[in-house]
Motif scaffolding. Sequence first.
Motif: not given
Length: 620
Positions: A140-148
């Motif tokens: 998402d736009r602001f990085g509320a949900k992480p993804l590695h």
Amino acid sequence: MSGIAGIFYPATPKPVAPARIAAMVDAQAHRGPDGSAIWTGPGVGLGHCRLSIIDAGGSPQPMASADGALTVACDGEIYNLAEVRADLEARGCVFATSGDAEMLLHGWTVWGAAMLDRLNGVFAFALHDARQQCLFLARDRFGAKPLHYVALSDGGIAFASELKGLLAHPLLRRSPDIRAVEDYLAFGYVPDDACLVAGVKKVPAAHALLIERGKAVPAPARWWNLDFTRRATGNGRALEEELGVRLREAVASRMVADVPLGAFLSGGLDGAMVVALMAEASKRAVKTYAVGFDADGECADANRIARRFATEHHERQLPLDDFALIDTLVAAFDEPFGDASALTTYRRCELARESVTVALSGDGADESFAGARRYREHVAGERVRALVPASIRSGVFGALGRLYPLRGRATLLAFADSGAEGYAAAASLTTPALRGHLFTADARRELDGHRAEDRYVTSMRDAPARASLDRAQYADFQHWLPGNVLAKSDRIGTTVGLEVREPLLDHRLVEFAATLPVAMRLRRGQGQWLLRKAMRRYLPPDIVQPSSSAVGPPVSAWFRGPLADEAARLANARMLTGSGWFDQRAIERIASDHRAGRAEHGRTLWKLVMLERSMTRLFG
């Protein structure tokens, strides 16, 4: 709120062992305690665990399209789901569920990657397209949900919401990255463009990664950017009214849930305005939650706001020795997180989870409307810099800075630098000089010129912006917001099973705030100027005015009292001095000077404790 994980082989479609996907999902089970599932296909596997918020039980994931060509696993909430769904139905799409996952499948079929522009929400998802033989990862736009994600030695690309999901894969090689240590010591968190585990990467906020079979894995591509180059037109009254409309829409959209929800109260403006707008939109009393270390400060202010809006208020006073959560926080964040306010956040989330599953927060108002103190200081500093030519500024302020006490010295030395360098220094919690003392000569050589503050300087230089305040806010949206503010909400919320939502980070609201003239964000030394003006009809004057009633965890007192032995132990901690990166005598000196009251190193010691515990957990 969910956890996702998976593996994709971009070269050849090697078989994916379901047990490996299951292990990666199980490592993140706290993100989705209501159920989990695994799906595998030729050269690909997806896993998902879920906390049910919308369409409970009706949208199991990973979810496949009707023809089986597409499969998706998603973490997050799409707040304009009904609007996007109606658009897709008008184009002939037929839905069998009412959740986000099926909407993403139809959206990909109709718009491809361009569907991201239509989504208003927080999300990280993985979508596999069997026809195009590709895997699409997006955040998402602001990085509320992480993804590695990480490249494995067998040619696969593994991804997971949290680092611990990747660590469950046996082929992940664990070794620390000294550059991430430098970044962490500077900021108190590991930014999104770094990772403490060498080789692991994060899909940045507002980026997507398309991995196609038979092709090299590219870098993630930006799909959205915050633009400060435009300025809103219209008089102050019209802009104030428009802001009010956008605030109400943002809050209302985040009140949609099939489970109980409430809101955080900290005693300041940000949480108070969210509660005020929730109370206006709700037919029932809003549930509110507050915790604090001070009986007369944060909780007292929160209580006044709760009484004003007749909320169902819950509060908890925290004992002054409430530091038992250190290992809990280390496990929650994986990488070190040195912001001690995480202790208070954890207790607040823990309290809320006793009666609700979703809580709205006031996070984001400072960054969007220039409420933080360092914005005021940056703008004031730019005025000073404008009065003194750059050719003599370094010499003048550098000489004056060396004559002044510590606080005045830091301010004057910041004036000697450019505005970007000065703001980067303000964003750092540990100065380059102190980091230089902590590091050994070997560590400095291994860093090879890497400096944490450079990312801030680069972001401000390249920002789509018109004014110095724009550039500072833009840089915080790139680094501070995803790396600290939103990471804290996500990791702590998921640890206790609570979905934390930030209505003041609705992207339409933030985009509007970015167009406001500087004087409507920051005026006469007061940040959030137009925001405060718009909230006068809802809130008492003493809440609308700037407040500093909140008292954070007393870490400095802890390291002179009950944690003094912990500070002394750092000098002999194997994961620090044994790495060859840290100077044992420097750590001893910092701990003893702080304990004796000769210097103030409480925040630095807290960061070192969290770093040592995190490194032990990751590499010990």
